[in-house]
Enzyme design. Structure first.
Site, mmCIF file in Angstrom:
data_model
loop_
_atom_site.group_PDB
_atom_site.id
_atom_site.type_symbol
_atom_site.label_atom_id
_atom_site.label_comp_id
_atom_site.label_asym_id
_atom_site.label_seq_id
_atom_site.Cartn_x
_atom_site.Cartn_y
_atom_site.Cartn_z
ATOM 1 N N LYS A 37 0.832 -1.208 0.000
ATOM 2 C CA LYS A 37 0.000 0.000 0.000
ATOM 3 C C LYS A 37 0.865 1.256 0.000
ATOM 4 C CE LYS A 37 -3.348 2.599 2.753
ATOM 5 N NZ LYS A 37 -4.354 2.569 3.845
ATOM 6 N N HIS B 93 -9.627 -31.066 -33.744
ATOM 7 C CA HIS B 93 -10.604 -30.058 -33.316
ATOM 8 C C HIS B 93 -11.471 -30.565 -32.168
ATOM 9 C CE1 HIS B 93 -9.429 -27.389 -36.544
ATOM 10 N NE2 HIS B 93 -9.548 -28.402 -37.404
#
Length: 508
Positions: A140, A270
């Protein structure tokens, strides 16, 4: 304000100490005052380097069995104070709070402790409180404070302070703060998922990532988040692509249905099997799988549930394929298969797979339990007068496993544990069946005596009729349509057997 800061003091409190010694020595060389606690303090002292115990600052010892060591205003004030804020400067002086320019933390290994199967009390003790608080506080206040939040950052940080002589820029500190919040959010996610039993919430975090060459198409960026090394031993070949990984995922899920069974071989394209066979040898299984659709097999992903031997490798080598997956390879087989430099060879490891599927949809995500139901003999019911033979039952269950792992709407045609053809991803089940029949005939398969599997029920008897006219004599489907009797009546009138599984296997 000068954005460059010189590190003059550091608080170090870590679990993992591997790689820490060079940092401590460099900080000492730079004249940095080092504060520490517990085992880290002992570690630093054993290096022959001066260290100030945190309890000298707080006037409190480590208490509650080490649960509380750094949770004190004099520690967090030293981290969170704003060095350009007059009020903060005054209070730092008033309360005799030491400035802390650098915080190095490595959290208790919560995830590893859970994975080890440790008892709950041991797991609870690995929920880090002080460490996570130090990380968040330092991150922070990145404008003034440097945060190193895991052992993975030790080497990079050492390089930084060595090259800069202990100075950091605002950019350096902000990047380290971002890493810190990544560490803390990942840690909290792991803890929540361990504790959560009843709350419906989606929390996911994965720190291991890989940048792919591109996504589904070259103009799309692609990434994989996960640990491929835990899943496979890669023996050879180029980097896996986004599409490779989709096909590999489909291949693994399909072959898991046949784990421990007779030699089985699949060829996928696929995400769907275009060739599949189960035989007495893996060589024959491969040859018959390829026969199912040698055209689509070009550029496919191959997977076996058995060791690949020299003879099988020689046949595979004749085909251009992207990936070959097996539980193991003979040495001679490896020599042959490595003959194509880009061909990827993977040994599949035993590892638990996720039990939920996740995909993005609209402005959110869709989550569901994985389809772990595999149709078994004891699940079947027999609505028709004619009952399948033992051989047909074997083929029906074989076909149902394939059907479950093929894109909906789908129809699968099987004979003697060989995929003859599949109709995949069609908007109409009749279209799927028609596609499968045309495809099977194009490769000269005789459908007489074949079986058919459907991933969902038949609302009309049309599919059963079309299949029967093509030679199919037995059908497996979920059942459950209000018009089931229409299909049952057709089967009874034409000497076709049909079984119901009671389970639908849509795969969109």
């Amino acid at each position: 304000m000068n954005n460059t800061k010189t590190i003059k003091s550091a608080l170090i409190s870590v679990f993992h100490k591997d790689g820490l010694a060079p940092i401590v020595k460099k900080l000492d060389e730079l004249g940095v005052t080092i504060y520490s606690t517990g085992g880290t303090e002992i570690f630093i002292k054993e290096l022959g380097i001066n260290v100030v115990p945190v309890e000298e600052v707080t006037s409190y010892p480590s208490i509650l069995g080490g649960r509380v060591k750094t949770l004190h205003p004099k520690v967090f004030g030293g981290i969170l104070n704003r060095q350009d804020h007059d009020g903060d400067i005054t209070e730092m002086q008033e309360y005799n709070i030491p400035q802390l320019d650098l915080v190095i933390v490595d959290l208790y290994p919560f995830e590893k402790t859970v994975a080890s199967g440790a008892p709950e009390q041991d797991i609870i003790e690995k929920v880090d409180i002080g460490g996570i608080s130090l990380i968040r506080a330092a991150a922070k206040n990145f404008k003034d404070t440097v945060i190193v939040s895991s052992m993975e950052q030790y080497e990079g940080f050492l390089n930084l302070i060595t090259e800069s002589n202990g100075n950091t820029t605002i950019n350096d500190r902000k990047k380290l703060a971002a890493k810190a919040f990544n560490v803390s959010s990942h840690y909290d996610t792991a803890i929540f998922n361990y504790f959560n039993e009843d709350e419906i919430a989606y929390k996911a975090s994965e720190n291991t990532s890989k940048t792919l060459r591109y996504g589904e198409n070259p103009h799309q960026k692609g990434y994989f988040f996960g640990d491929l090394d835990a899943m496979f031993d890669k023996l050879h070949g180029k980097e896996l692509s986004y599409n490779n990984l989709l096909d590999i995922d489909a291949a693994i899920n399909l072959m898991n249905e046949f784990k421990g069974e007779a030699p089985t071989f699949a060829i996928l394209k696929h995400n769907n099997a275009c060739g599949f066979s189960q035989r007495e040898t893996i060589y024959t299984a491969y040859v018959d799988a390829l026969a199912g659709d040698p055209t689509s097999a070009f550029g496919g992903v191959l997977i076996s549930n058995s060791k690949i031997d020299k003879a099988t490798a020689e046949e595979i080598h004749k085909l251009f394929c992207e990936v070959v997956i097996a539980p193991s390879f003979d040495d001679e087989a490896l020599v042959i298969l490595k003959g194509k430099k880009n061909r990827v060879l993977l040994i599949q490891k035993e590892i638990a797979l996720p039990q939920q599927t996740v995909r993005t949809a609209l402005n959110g995500v869709l989550i569901q339990d994985k389809d772990n139901v595999t149709d078994k003999l004891e699940d079947l019911s027999y609505p028709t007068n004619n009952k399948p033979t033992d051989g047909e039952l074997d083929d029906l269950l074989f076909a149902s496993k394939l059907c479950k792992n093929t894109k909906s709407n789908t129809i699968i045609l099987v004979k003697n544990k060989q995929l003859l053809a599949g109709g995949t991803g069609q908007t109409s089940r009749v279209d799927a069946l028609t596609q499968a029949i045309v495809k099977a005939k194009s490769f000269n398969f005789d459908l007489n005596g074949a079986v058919m599997a459907s991933d969902a029920f038949f609302p009309f008897p049309d599919c059963v009729e079309i299949a029967n006219k093509a030679g199919v004599k037995s059908v497996i489907q979920p059942g459950g349509s209000i018009k089931d009797q229409l299909s049952i009546d057709y089967c009874n009138d034409h000497n076709v057997s049909m079984v119901f599984t009671g389970t639908r296997h849509f795969k969109h």
